[in-house]
Design a protein around this motif. Structure first.
Motif, PDB file in Angstrom:
ATOM      1  N   HIS A   1     -23.813  13.158 -47.542  1.00  0.00           N
ATOM      2  CA  HIS A   1     -22.572  13.188 -46.766  1.00  0.00           C
ATOM      3  C   HIS A   1     -22.475  14.337 -45.771  1.00  0.00           C
ATOM      4  O   HIS A   1     -21.825  14.202 -44.731  1.00  0.00           O
TER       5      HIS A   1
ATOM      6  N   GLU B   1     -22.242  12.317 -40.418  1.00  0.00           N
ATOM      7  CA  GLU B   1     -21.737  11.422 -39.367  1.00  0.00           C
ATOM      8  C   GLU B   1     -20.946  12.236 -38.347  1.00  0.00           C
ATOM      9  O   GLU B   1     -20.254  13.179 -38.720  1.00  0.00           O
TER      10      GLU B   1
ATOM     11  N   THR C   1     -12.135   7.066 -41.396  1.00  0.00           N
ATOM     12  CA  THR C   1     -11.538   5.911 -42.040  1.00  0.00           C
ATOM     13  C   THR C   1     -11.826   5.968 -43.549  1.00  0.00           C
ATOM     14  O   THR C   1     -12.704   6.718 -43.989  1.00  0.00           O
ATOM     15  N   PRO C   2     -11.081   5.192 -44.352  1.00  0.00           N
ATOM     16  CA  PRO C   2     -11.203   5.327 -45.806  1.00  0.00           C
ATOM     17  C   PRO C   2     -12.632   5.246 -46.339  1.00  0.00           C
ATOM     18  O   PRO C   2     -12.949   5.917 -47.325  1.00  0.00           O
ATOM     19  N   GLU C   3     -13.508   4.503 -45.683  1.00  0.00           N
ATOM     20  CA  GLU C   3     -14.885   4.437 -46.187  1.00  0.00           C
ATOM     21  C   GLU C   3     -15.584   5.796 -46.155  1.00  0.00           C
ATOM     22  O   GLU C   3     -16.581   6.011 -46.846  1.00  0.00           O
ATOM     23  N   PHE C   4     -15.057   6.709 -45.334  1.00  0.00           N
ATOM     24  CA  PHE C   4     -15.652   8.040 -45.243  1.00  0.00           C
ATOM     25  C   PHE C   4     -14.910   9.093 -46.055  1.00  0.00           C
ATOM     26  O   PHE C   4     -15.272  10.273 -46.025  1.00  0.00           O
ATOM     27  N   HIS C   5     -13.885   8.678 -46.794  1.00  0.00           N
ATOM     28  CA  HIS C   5     -13.164   9.672 -47.587  1.00  0.00           C
ATOM     29  C   HIS C   5     -14.043  10.333 -48.648  1.00  0.00           C
ATOM     30  O   HIS C   5     -13.855  11.526 -48.926  1.00  0.00           O
ATOM     31  N   PRO C   6     -15.027   9.635 -49.213  1.00  0.00           N
ATOM     32  CA  PRO C   6     -15.945  10.352 -50.110  1.00  0.00           C
ATOM     33  C   PRO C   6     -16.667  11.520 -49.427  1.00  0.00           C
ATOM     34  O   PRO C   6     -17.035  12.503 -50.082  1.00  0.00           O
ATOM     35  N   THR C   7     -16.847  11.409 -48.121  1.00  0.00           N
ATOM     36  CA  THR C   7     -17.465  12.513 -47.379  1.00  0.00           C
ATOM     37  C   THR C   7     -16.589  13.758 -47.421  1.00  0.00           C
ATOM     38  O   THR C   7     -17.086  14.886 -47.529  1.00  0.00           O
TER      39      THR C   7
END
Ligand code: AMP
Ligand code: ZN
Length: 114
Positions: free
Chosen positions: A25, A46, A55-61
């Motif tokens: 990440h 990214e 966006t939510p798909e990147f919240h783990p980042t």
């Protein structure tokens, strides 16, 4: 990827830099113009300019970035003495590099945030 982005170039090895941490990440480097005895930057792999772009798909980042900051602070010996985490967003915050990054600052007492 932004063609002229210094942090993308560091990520890709096009600009040599000591990478202190790297995971799926994010990665971390020392700030070239340290504002404190310890000044690290935790940078998402990214290219995002703003938190609002994540966006939510990147919240783990985001979670990975804060976990890296926590672990690096411990490794740098600024965990118990205290440290500051900063993300500058846009003009009024003085954001100079348009690839989102988390500053990790420590090693001296710091004054009010602004
Ligand atoms: P900001 O003002 O939040 O955008 O912070 C950008 C930071 O990136 C500043 O603290 C700069 O000193 C730092 N910086 C700029 N270029 C480099 C580089 N090549 N390597 C490490 N840090 C850099
Ligand atoms: Zn970039």
């Amino acid at each position: 990827m932004a063609d002229d982005c210094i942090f993308c170039k560091i990520r890709d090895g096009d600009i040599p830099s000591e990478i202190l941490h790297r995971d799926d990440h994010c990665f971390a480097i020392r700030d070239i113009g340290p504002a404190a005895p310890t000044h690290l930057l935790v940078i998402p792999v990214e290219h995002f300019t703003f938190l609002r772009d994540m966006t939510p798909e990147f919240h783990p980042t985001l979670g990975a970035m804060f976990a890296a900051a926590r672990d690096l602070a411990a490794a740098e010996g600024i965990d118990e003495s205290g440290h500051r985490l900063v993300i500058n967003q846009g003009n009024h915050a003085g954001q100079a590099v348009d690839h989102l990054h988390l500053h990790v600052l420590g090693g001296r007492p710091m004054g009010p945030v602004a």
